[in-house]
Design an enzyme around this catalytic site. Structure first.
Site, PDB file in Angstrom:
ATOM      1  N   TYR A  22       0.752  -0.885   0.245  1.00  0.00           N
ATOM      2  CA  TYR A  22       0.089  -0.231   0.044  1.00  0.00           C
ATOM      3  C   TYR A  22       0.949   1.297  -0.079  1.00  0.00           C
ATOM      4  CZ  TYR A  22      -2.941  -3.928   1.468  1.00  0.00           C
ATOM      5  OH  TYR A  22      -4.070  -4.780   1.662  1.00  0.00           O
ATOM      6  N   ASN A  73     -13.344   3.046  -3.477  1.00  0.00           N
ATOM      7  CA  ASN A  73     -12.432   1.523  -2.984  1.00  0.00           C
ATOM      8  C   ASN A  73     -13.098   1.376  -1.544  1.00  0.00           C
ATOM      9  OD1 ASN A  73     -10.376   0.143  -1.925  1.00  0.00           O
ATOM     10  ND2 ASN A  73      -8.545   1.443  -2.003  1.00  0.00           N
ATOM     11  N   HIS A  79     -14.586  -8.118  -1.662  1.00  0.00           N
ATOM     12  CA  HIS A  79     -14.591  -9.100  -1.696  1.00  0.00           C
ATOM     13  C   HIS A  79     -15.803  -9.678  -1.527  1.00  0.00           C
ATOM     14  CE1 HIS A  79     -10.563  -8.007  -3.058  1.00  0.00           C
ATOM     15  NE2 HIS A  79     -10.217  -7.607  -1.688  1.00  0.00           N
ATOM     16  N   ASP A  86     -25.304  -4.126  -4.160  1.00  0.00           N
ATOM     17  CA  ASP A  86     -26.583  -3.502  -4.459  1.00  0.00           C
ATOM     18  C   ASP A  86     -26.757  -1.847  -4.821  1.00  0.00           C
ATOM     19  OD1 ASP A  86     -27.167  -5.995  -5.142  1.00  0.00           O
ATOM     20  OD2 ASP A  86     -28.189  -6.240  -2.448  1.00  0.00           O
ATOM     21  N   HIS A  99      -8.229   0.740  -6.453  1.00  0.00           N
ATOM     22  CA  HIS A  99      -7.340  -0.228  -5.432  1.00  0.00           C
ATOM     23  C   HIS A  99      -5.802  -0.010  -5.534  1.00  0.00           C
ATOM     24  CE1 HIS A  99     -10.906  -2.797  -4.478  1.00  0.00           C
ATOM     25  NE2 HIS A  99     -10.910  -2.628  -5.526  1.00  0.00           N
ATOM     26  N   SER A 101      -3.366  -2.207  -4.666  1.00  0.00           N
ATOM     27  CA  SER A 101      -2.738  -2.953  -5.166  1.00  0.00           C
ATOM     28  C   SER A 101      -3.381  -3.662  -5.737  1.00  0.00           C
ATOM     29  CB  SER A 101      -2.555  -3.800  -3.429  1.00  0.00           C
ATOM     30  OG  SER A 101      -3.696  -4.068  -3.234  1.00  0.00           O
ATOM     31  N   ARG A 110      -8.813 -11.997  -3.135  1.00  0.00           N
ATOM     32  CA  ARG A 110      -8.445 -10.985  -2.928  1.00  0.00           C
ATOM     33  C   ARG A 110      -9.513 -10.992  -4.282  1.00  0.00           C
ATOM     34  NH1 ARG A 110      -6.018  -7.797   1.718  1.00  0.00           N
ATOM     35  NH2 ARG A 110      -4.634  -8.950   2.312  1.00  0.00           N
TER      36      ARG A 110
HETATM   37  C1  DQA Z   1      -7.784  -2.586  -1.465  1.00  0.00           C
HETATM   38  C2  DQA Z   1      -7.397  -3.624  -1.364  1.00  0.00           C
HETATM   39  C3  DQA Z   1      -7.775  -5.089  -0.737  1.00  0.00           C
HETATM   40  O1  DQA Z   1      -7.814  -6.759  -0.843  1.00  0.00           O
HETATM   41  C4  DQA Z   1      -7.221  -4.391   0.993  1.00  0.00           C
HETATM   42  O2  DQA Z   1      -8.377  -5.817   2.079  1.00  0.00           O
HETATM   43  C5  DQA Z   1      -7.417  -3.659   1.553  1.00  0.00           C
HETATM   44  C6  DQA Z   1      -7.048  -1.756   0.170  1.00  0.00           C
HETATM   45  C7  DQA Z   1      -6.489  -1.954  -1.500  1.00  0.00           C
HETATM   46  O3  DQA Z   1      -6.947  -0.214  -2.201  1.00  0.00           O
HETATM   47  O4  DQA Z   1      -5.293  -2.173  -2.429  1.00  0.00           O
HETATM   48  O5  DQA Z   1      -8.218  -2.582   2.190  1.00  0.00           O
HETATM   49  O6  DQA Z   1      -8.474  -2.437  -1.540  1.00  0.00           O
END
Ligand code: DQA
Length: 142
Positions: A22, A73, A79, A86, A99, A101, A110
């Site tokens: 991150y 985000n 997930h 909805d 995201h 990552s 994920r």
């Molecule tokens: C995330 C990816 C998710 O899997 C994770 O739980 C996050 C951050 C991302 O910004 O990469 O909290 O959404």
């Protein structure tokens, strides 16, 4: 143009989370960048973050009035939260899923995004710059 940026669960802890995934930017630094990019692109941006799923859903409902596009985000809710899925389905204008990552190159669990089929565009694994790209996308499509 009015854009709401909705960061979800655990994103308030950016800067303390795994830097390999991150980076080191805190949420408040990220929001400052997003506000700056909004100005450059002539978009009025509001950033929100919550750790409560119900509050996140309410933010999406409230955005239905007066918001031209959403950048979401939802963190780990991505997930498994059908409630957020909805709510996004109700939102009648473009939604960009971002995201930091690359969730498709990480753990199996994920790789599933339950919101992927109700968003207009997805940006994965580009760090904070993904939010800039998302804003750019909204400015070009709305
Ligand atoms: C995330 C990816 C998710 O899997 C994770 O739980 C996050 C951050 C991302 O910004 O990469 O909290 O959404």
């Amino acid at each position: 143009m009015q854009v709401a940026v909705l960061n979800g669960v655990n994103l308030n802890m950016l800067g303390r989370r795994d830097p390999a995934m991150y980076g080191t930017v805190t949420l408040s630094q990220l929001e400052t960048m997003v506000y700056g990019w909004g100005k450059e692109l002539h978009a009025t941006v509001r950033c929100w973050q919550t750790n409560s799923e119900g509050e996140y859903v309410t933010m999406i409902h409230e955005a239905v009035t007066g918001t031209d596009g959403l950048i979401v985000n939802p963190g780990a809710w991505t997930h498994y939260s059908y409630a957020i899925r909805d709510a996004l389905e109700i939102f009648p204008r473009p939604v960009v899923e971002v995201h930091l990552s690359d969730i498709e190159g990480r753990e199996e669990w994920r790789r599933t995004s339950v919101i992927a089929d109700v968003v207009s565009h997805r940006i994965l694994g580009k760090g904070p710059d993904g939010y800039r790209e998302a804003l750019q996308h909204l400015v070009e499509t709305v």
